[in-house]
Design a protein around this motif. Structure first.
Motif, short mmCIF file in Angstrom:
data_model
loop_
_atom_site.label_atom_id
_atom_site.label_comp_id
_atom_site.label_asym_id
_atom_site.label_seq_id
_atom_site.Cartn_x
_atom_site.Cartn_y
_atom_site.Cartn_z
N LEU A 1 52.61 59.88 0.17
CA LEU A 1 53.03 59.88 -1.24
C LEU A 1 51.81 59.94 -2.05
O LEU A 1 51.74 60.45 -3.28
N LEU A 2 50.81 59.14 -1.73
CA LEU A 2 49.49 58.94 -2.43
C LEU A 2 48.90 60.44 -2.42
O LEU A 2 48.46 60.86 -3.39
N LEU A 3 48.88 61.20 -1.14
CA LEU A 3 48.19 62.32 -1.08
C LEU A 3 49.10 63.56 -1.81
O LEU A 3 48.25 64.31 -2.56
N ALA A 4 50.29 63.38 -2.12
CA ALA A 4 50.96 64.44 -2.59
C ALA A 4 50.87 64.33 -4.32
O ALA A 4 50.32 65.41 -4.69
N LEU A 5 50.75 63.30 -4.48
CA LEU A 5 50.74 62.87 -5.94
C LEU A 5 49.22 63.01 -6.57
O LEU A 5 49.03 63.64 -7.53
N VAL A 6 48.26 62.70 -5.65
CA VAL A 6 46.62 63.07 -6.01
C VAL A 6 46.75 64.55 -6.15
O VAL A 6 45.76 64.97 -7.00
N LYS A 7 47.20 65.15 -5.08
CA LYS A 7 46.77 66.80 -4.99
C LYS A 7 47.73 67.40 -6.17
O LYS A 7 46.83 68.40 -6.98
N LEU A 8 48.62 66.88 -6.42
CA LEU A 8 49.26 67.51 -7.57
C LEU A 8 48.90 67.14 -8.86
O LEU A 8 48.55 67.91 -9.83
N ALA A 9 48.23 66.12 -9.01
CA ALA A 9 47.62 65.62 -10.37
C ALA A 9 46.04 66.39 -10.44
O ALA A 9 45.70 66.92 -11.54
N LEU B 1 39.98 58.85 -4.61
CA LEU B 1 41.19 58.02 -4.57
C LEU B 1 41.98 58.50 -3.16
O LEU B 1 42.50 57.93 -2.44
N GLY B 2 42.30 59.81 -3.10
CA GLY B 2 42.94 60.55 -2.17
C GLY B 2 42.26 60.98 -0.89
O GLY B 2 43.08 61.31 0.01
N GLY B 3 41.01 60.78 -1.01
CA GLY B 3 40.11 61.25 0.23
C GLY B 3 40.06 62.70 0.37
O GLY B 3 40.59 63.63 -0.62
N HIS B 4 39.07 63.31 1.45
CA HIS B 4 38.81 64.74 1.38
C HIS B 4 40.06 65.58 1.82
O HIS B 4 39.89 66.56 1.42
N LEU B 5 41.10 64.89 2.14
CA LEU B 5 42.29 65.92 2.35
C LEU B 5 42.86 66.42 1.18
O LEU B 5 43.45 67.43 0.88
N THR B 6 42.54 65.70 -0.15
CA THR B 6 43.10 66.44 -1.59
C THR B 6 42.03 67.30 -1.96
O THR B 6 42.27 67.48 -3.32
N LEU B 7 40.92 67.49 -1.46
CA LEU B 7 39.78 68.39 -2.02
C LEU B 7 40.11 69.76 -1.61
O LEU B 7 41.01 70.24 -0.86
N SER C 1 32.59 60.62 1.57
CA SER C 1 32.51 59.32 0.85
C SER C 1 32.85 59.18 -0.36
O SER C 1 32.96 60.28 -1.03
N ALA C 2 33.67 58.16 -1.04
CA ALA C 2 34.18 58.28 -2.36
C ALA C 2 32.92 58.58 -3.55
O ALA C 2 33.25 59.47 -4.45
N GLY C 3 31.85 58.02 -3.21
CA GLY C 3 30.68 58.30 -4.21
C GLY C 3 30.18 59.78 -4.25
O GLY C 3 30.15 60.50 -5.23
N TRP C 4 30.16 60.52 -2.89
CA TRP C 4 29.87 61.66 -2.91
C TRP C 4 30.83 62.65 -3.75
O TRP C 4 30.55 63.57 -4.28
N ILE C 5 32.13 62.50 -3.23
CA ILE C 5 33.25 62.99 -3.98
C ILE C 5 33.08 63.11 -5.43
O ILE C 5 33.26 64.20 -6.26
#
Length: 423
Positions: free
Chosen positions: A311-319, A282-288, A63-67
């Protein structure tokens, strides 16, 4: 032992190399075991933080709150380690590379604790830089006591090679990386210089493979080429991914300066954790986390992700990689950068479905690694093992050239001690 070597009729060059075999085997296997131990501890802690604790509180670990909350707390925890543990968990990680001179032993407990908490807590960094630094320091300290006549650089090379071999599960990666490092005035042939490190890399790789069976390989449709059109696709994708990586490289010193302006490691890492938590929400658990298992999950369910989400996953992970690397978390950048490359490759395939996904992914991984690591052989090797199709290598070799022209001579993703990016 020396008499036995002489009796074997070896050349003087071979007699100089043979005594390295046993130390190299020990350093390589030891480097792998330390990597596996650190990974095991972080994985157990990860299970507690992301599975058991959410169950206790009756919430979802994705969940977003836990992350958001977990990464903020992890940032606070690592900040306290950097502040209070003797040695302050080593030098500023934004100023260090994959292979650096040996650190004092007193710094190692803090580095190990900081990297375990960061890895378990979902920070977008890999274990490669800290565990390499730990293994180099231990090999140097123990090796110089056991064999004081051996050059210090030899122990650094053995530990670095053993660790890289263990990380990638093959000694080839270590040989490629070491071939790009400066050898000073050493006049020996390349394979003489690499003999001991390759033994260590082989021992490290075999130890890891036999115990943990790691793999970078992802499951995508087989590549059926090559075709003439694939050459243009390869060049465009690799160069485009390199450009995306360069954007992160240029943002890195700005982000580092912003976090340093906060003035205290606890504040820097807590704020960094908060930002990573927001990105993760924002990106979800895949970006952790470091991204190795997550990129396999992403490719396994690629059909469920549209171009916008990729695109969101790539940019979030890069950030997240930029933030984690610049605010003080201990970790390496190769693993999360590979995830970014996989996401960008899937994005290229989603935008132009005529581009084979295997080609798109390998070229995107190649481009992003060239920009973020500035190591050509490592980038080419890693891109190749992600898909493991020999038909792709000729295209990758060509695709690397324009991408390298784009990144060479530009700033690297590393900060000088003065606070400025390396030239």
């Amino acid at each position: 032992m020396t008499a036995g070597i002489r009796a074997a009729g070896l050349t003087p060059q071979a007699r100089a190399l043979a005594p390295l075999i046993v130390p190299a085997l020990l350093v390589g296997a030891g480097s792998s075991l330390l990597l596996l131990a650190l990974s095991w501890v972080s994985e157990r802690l990860q299970d507690v933080l992301w599975e058991r604790l959410p169950d206790v509180f009756g919430v979802s670990g994705t969940s977003a709150g836990w992350i958001l909350g977990m990464l903020t707390v992890v940032g606070l925890a690592v900040g306290l380690v950097v502040w209070k543990v003797p040695g302050h968990a080593g030098p500023d990680p934004a100023t260090t590379g994959l292979v650096d001179p040996p650190l004092p032993l007193r710094l190692l407990p803090g580095i190990a604790l900081a990297v375990v908490v960061g890895l378990a807590g979902g920070v977008s960094l890999g274990p490669e830089n800290p565990i390499t630094a730990i293994n180099i320091a231990l090999a140097y300290a123990l090796g110089m006591k056991a064999m004081p006549r051996t050059p210090a650089a030899a122990w650094v090379g053995l530990a670095a090679a053993g660790t890289v071999g263990a990380l990638f599960g093959t000694p080839v990666a270590a040989a490629l990386i070491l071939s790009e490092l400066s050898m000073g005035d050493d006049p020996r042939p390349l394979w003489d210089r690499l003999f001991g490190p390759l033994v260590a890399a082989g021992a490290g790789a075999l130890t890891t493979v036999l115990i943990a069976h790691p793999t970078f390989r992802i499951d995508v449709a087989d590549y059926t080429g090559p075709h003439w059109g694939d050459l243009l696709s390869a060049v465009v994708i690799s160069t485009g991914a390199a450009a995306v990586g360069l954007a992160a490289v240029y943002a890195f010193p700005l982000c580092h300066t912003a976090f340093r302006s906060l003035g205290h490691p606890v504040l820097m890492l807590t704020v960094g954790g908060l930002v990573l938590g927001a990105l993760g929400a924002l990106g979800g658990h895949l970006t952790l986390f470091k991204g190795l298992e997550e990129m396999k999950e992403l490719t396994g369910e690629a059909a469920a992700h549209g171009a916008g989400n990729l695109l969101l996953l790539a940019l979030v992970k890069l950030a997240a990689l930029v933030v984690a690397g610049s605010c003080g978390f201990r970790g390496g950048r190769i693993f999360p950068a590979v995830f970014v490359g996989v996401a960008l490759g899937l994005l290229a395939h989603a935008l132009v479905d005529g581009v084979p996904p295997a080609l798109a992914i390998t070229c995107a991984v190649l481009g992003i690694l060239l920009a973020t690591t500035r190591q050509g052989w490592l980038s080419l090797f890693t891109a190749g093992v992600v898909v493991m199709d020999m038909d792709l290598f000729p295209l990758l070799c060509v695709a690397a050239l324009p991408a390298w022209l784009l990144v060479t001579g530009r700033p690297e993703m590393q900060i000088e001690e003065s606070g400025h990016g390396t030239p």
